[in-house]
Design a protein around this motif. Structure first.
Motif, mmCIF file in Angstrom:
data_model
loop_
_atom_site.group_PDB
_atom_site.id
_atom_site.type_symbol
_atom_site.label_atom_id
_atom_site.label_comp_id
_atom_site.label_asym_id
_atom_site.label_seq_id
_atom_site.Cartn_x
_atom_site.Cartn_y
_atom_site.Cartn_z
ATOM 1 N N ILE A 1 0.842 -1.204 0.000
ATOM 2 C CA ILE A 1 0.000 0.000 0.000
ATOM 3 C C ILE A 1 0.870 1.244 0.000
ATOM 4 O O ILE A 1 0.548 2.249 -0.652
ATOM 5 C CB ILE A 1 -0.939 -0.023 1.225
ATOM 6 N N ASN A 2 2.000 1.180 0.701
ATOM 7 C CA ASN A 2 2.954 2.283 0.732
ATOM 8 C C ASN A 2 3.481 2.592 -0.674
ATOM 9 O O ASN A 2 3.546 3.747 -1.101
ATOM 10 C CB ASN A 2 4.117 1.923 1.659
ATOM 11 N N VAL A 3 3.799 1.534 -1.416
ATOM 12 C CA VAL A 3 4.360 1.686 -2.759
ATOM 13 C C VAL A 3 3.315 2.183 -3.760
ATOM 14 O O VAL A 3 3.595 3.041 -4.599
ATOM 15 C CB VAL A 3 4.952 0.343 -3.249
ATOM 16 N N LYS A 4 2.092 1.677 -3.643
ATOM 17 C CA LYS A 4 1.071 1.956 -4.651
ATOM 18 C C LYS A 4 0.131 3.111 -4.318
ATOM 19 O O LYS A 4 -0.450 3.716 -5.218
ATOM 20 C CB LYS A 4 0.238 0.694 -4.893
ATOM 21 N N ILE A 5 -0.039 3.402 -3.028
ATOM 22 C CA ILE A 5 -1.023 4.422 -2.647
ATOM 23 C C ILE A 5 -0.388 5.603 -1.912
ATOM 24 O O ILE A 5 -0.479 6.749 -2.357
ATOM 25 C CB ILE A 5 -2.132 3.786 -1.775
ATOM 26 N N PHE A 6 0.278 5.324 -0.774
ATOM 27 C CA PHE A 6 0.876 6.401 0.024
ATOM 28 C C PHE A 6 2.358 6.539 -0.306
ATOM 29 O O PHE A 6 3.222 6.370 0.574
ATOM 30 C CB PHE A 6 0.674 6.127 1.517
ATOM 31 N N ARG A 7 2.655 6.851 -1.529
ATOM 32 C CA ARG A 7 4.045 6.829 -2.000
ATOM 33 C C ARG A 7 4.941 7.860 -1.315
ATOM 34 O O ARG A 7 6.149 7.655 -1.217
ATOM 35 C CB ARG A 7 4.073 7.060 -3.512
ATOM 36 N N LYS A 8 4.366 8.954 -0.870
ATOM 37 C CA LYS A 8 5.177 10.031 -0.313
ATOM 38 C C LYS A 8 5.375 9.908 1.201
ATOM 39 O O LYS A 8 6.098 10.701 1.797
ATOM 40 C CB LYS A 8 4.533 11.386 -0.637
ATOM 41 N N LEU A 9 4.721 8.920 1.800
ATOM 42 C CA LEU A 9 4.835 8.751 3.248
ATOM 43 C C LEU A 9 5.871 7.687 3.590
ATOM 44 O O LEU A 9 5.993 6.690 2.878
ATOM 45 C CB LEU A 9 3.484 8.341 3.837
ATOM 46 N N PRO A 10 6.613 7.867 4.683
ATOM 47 C CA PRO A 10 7.546 6.821 5.128
ATOM 48 C C PRO A 10 6.773 5.621 5.650
ATOM 49 O O PRO A 10 5.609 5.739 6.064
ATOM 50 C CB PRO A 10 8.348 7.501 6.237
ATOM 51 N N PHE A 11 7.436 4.462 5.664
ATOM 52 C CA PHE A 11 6.788 3.214 6.044
ATOM 53 C C PHE A 11 6.149 3.275 7.422
ATOM 54 O O PHE A 11 5.015 2.814 7.610
ATOM 55 C CB PHE A 11 7.816 2.072 5.992
ATOM 56 N N HIS A 12 6.857 3.845 8.409
ATOM 57 C CA HIS A 12 6.326 3.828 9.772
ATOM 58 C C HIS A 12 5.044 4.642 9.895
ATOM 59 O O HIS A 12 4.176 4.334 10.722
ATOM 60 C CB HIS A 12 7.378 4.302 10.791
ATOM 61 N N VAL B 1 3.235 2.319 18.079
ATOM 62 C CA VAL B 1 4.213 1.328 17.611
ATOM 63 C C VAL B 1 5.014 1.853 16.429
ATOM 64 O O VAL B 1 6.245 1.775 16.395
ATOM 65 C CB VAL B 1 3.529 -0.011 17.258
ATOM 66 N N GLY B 2 4.326 2.392 15.424
ATOM 67 C CA GLY B 2 5.014 2.924 14.249
ATOM 68 C C GLY B 2 5.945 4.061 14.598
ATOM 69 O O GLY B 2 7.042 4.194 14.035
ATOM 70 N N LYS B 3 5.514 4.906 15.548
ATOM 71 C CA LYS B 3 6.342 6.041 15.957
ATOM 72 C C LYS B 3 7.576 5.586 16.719
ATOM 73 O O LYS B 3 8.668 6.146 16.563
ATOM 74 C CB LYS B 3 5.510 6.994 16.823
ATOM 75 N N ILE B 4 7.411 4.571 17.579
ATOM 76 C CA ILE B 4 8.540 4.059 18.355
ATOM 77 C C ILE B 4 9.555 3.372 17.453
ATOM 78 O O ILE B 4 10.758 3.376 17.721
ATOM 79 C CB ILE B 4 8.038 3.091 19.449
ATOM 80 N N MET B 5 9.065 2.777 16.355
ATOM 81 C CA MET B 5 9.967 2.111 15.425
ATOM 82 C C MET B 5 11.015 3.062 14.852
ATOM 83 O O MET B 5 12.154 2.653 14.610
ATOM 84 C CB MET B 5 9.171 1.481 14.276
ATOM 85 N N LYS B 6 10.637 4.314 14.654
ATOM 86 C CA LYS B 6 11.552 5.275 14.014
ATOM 87 C C LYS B 6 12.841 5.470 14.813
ATOM 88 O O LYS B 6 13.933 5.266 14.267
ATOM 89 C CB LYS B 6 10.835 6.606 13.791
#
Length: 235
Positions: free
Chosen positions: A148-159, A198-203
């Motif tokens: 989804i990151n690659v195809k839809i939210f391309r400008k957002l980082p994975f986390h 969780v996503g924020k802590i991953m960074k």
């Protein structure tokens, strides 16, 4: 055994440790009674609806996530990623194992529950970082998130995309719980906190883990990574 094979074995070891950390994170979140972690909120609710073990529902739902990846990526889907099924099965058994180890262990009082939730969040974030950063094959949830990151939210980082997907899964879980169980089960403030944190802590966690893995698994002692792109192909 040559260095390349040794490094590959170390990558697999890190991957399995990551899955085990994630499984114990799930077990801690369940025992905290503040809500199941987002990645397993949907399997947990499905287990309540169907009467099956959480681990079995994890395997079934994660298989569905792989199907979504195929639909989204189409020709870009690399069939080696079907090995996600193998690791999903292992993870399902890890969840059941973690639950059996913890048993009914809880820390009394709401403060104790929050303490267990913090442990859960840290274990989940650590687990995801480990198995994503060794760049073997994503687990289905992260594989779907990456697609989804690659195809839809391309400008957002994975986390950041992970936060969106975690929140989406929680909303779906709430809807199913209301429809089939007559109320909200397994999802509480802890689930929402996990979805947001969780996503924020991953960074910041990856700032420590990525260089360590690069040195240990890829022999890049002079490389310190500050950004991370998830790999979906087994090298």
């Amino acid at each position: 055994m040559n260095i390349k094979n040794r490094k590959f074995i170390i990558r697999i070891l890190f991957y399995m440790i990551g899955l085990l950390c994630l499984a114990f994170g799930v077990a801690f979140s369940i025992n905290s009674k503040l809500g199941v972690s987002p990645v397993n909120s949907l399997p947990y609710i499905i287990s309540l609806i169907t009467g099956n073990e959480v681990g079995i529902c994890v395997i079934a739902l994660f298989s569905f996530y792989i199907l979504i990846q195929i639909v989204i990526l189409r020709k870009e889907f690399k069939w080696i990623n079907l090995t996600q099924l193998v690791f999903s099965t292992i993870f399902g058994y890890f969840v059941n194992f973690a639950k059996s180890v913890l048993g009914d262990f809880t820390i009394p009082t709401y403060a104790g529950q929050l303490c267990m939730l913090v442990i859960s969040i840290l274990l989940v974030a650590l687990g995801v970082c480990l198995y994503v950063d060794v760049k073997l094959v994503n687990m289905p949830m992260e594989g779907m998130t990456a697609a989804i990151n690659v195809k839809i939210f391309r400008k957002l980082p994975f986390h950041d995309v992970k936060v969106i997907m975690d929140c989406t899964v929680v909303v779906i879980g709430i809807m199913l719980s209301l429809m089939f169980l007559g109320g909200i089960e397994g999802i509480r403030e802890g689930t929402v906190i996990c979805a947001l944190l969780v996503g924020k802590i991953m960074k910041p966690m990856q700032k420590v883990i990525v260089p360590m893995i690069e040195i240990t698994c890829f022999q890049k002692a002079n490389s310190v990574l500050h950004t991370h792109e998830t790999g979906t192909a087994m090298s």
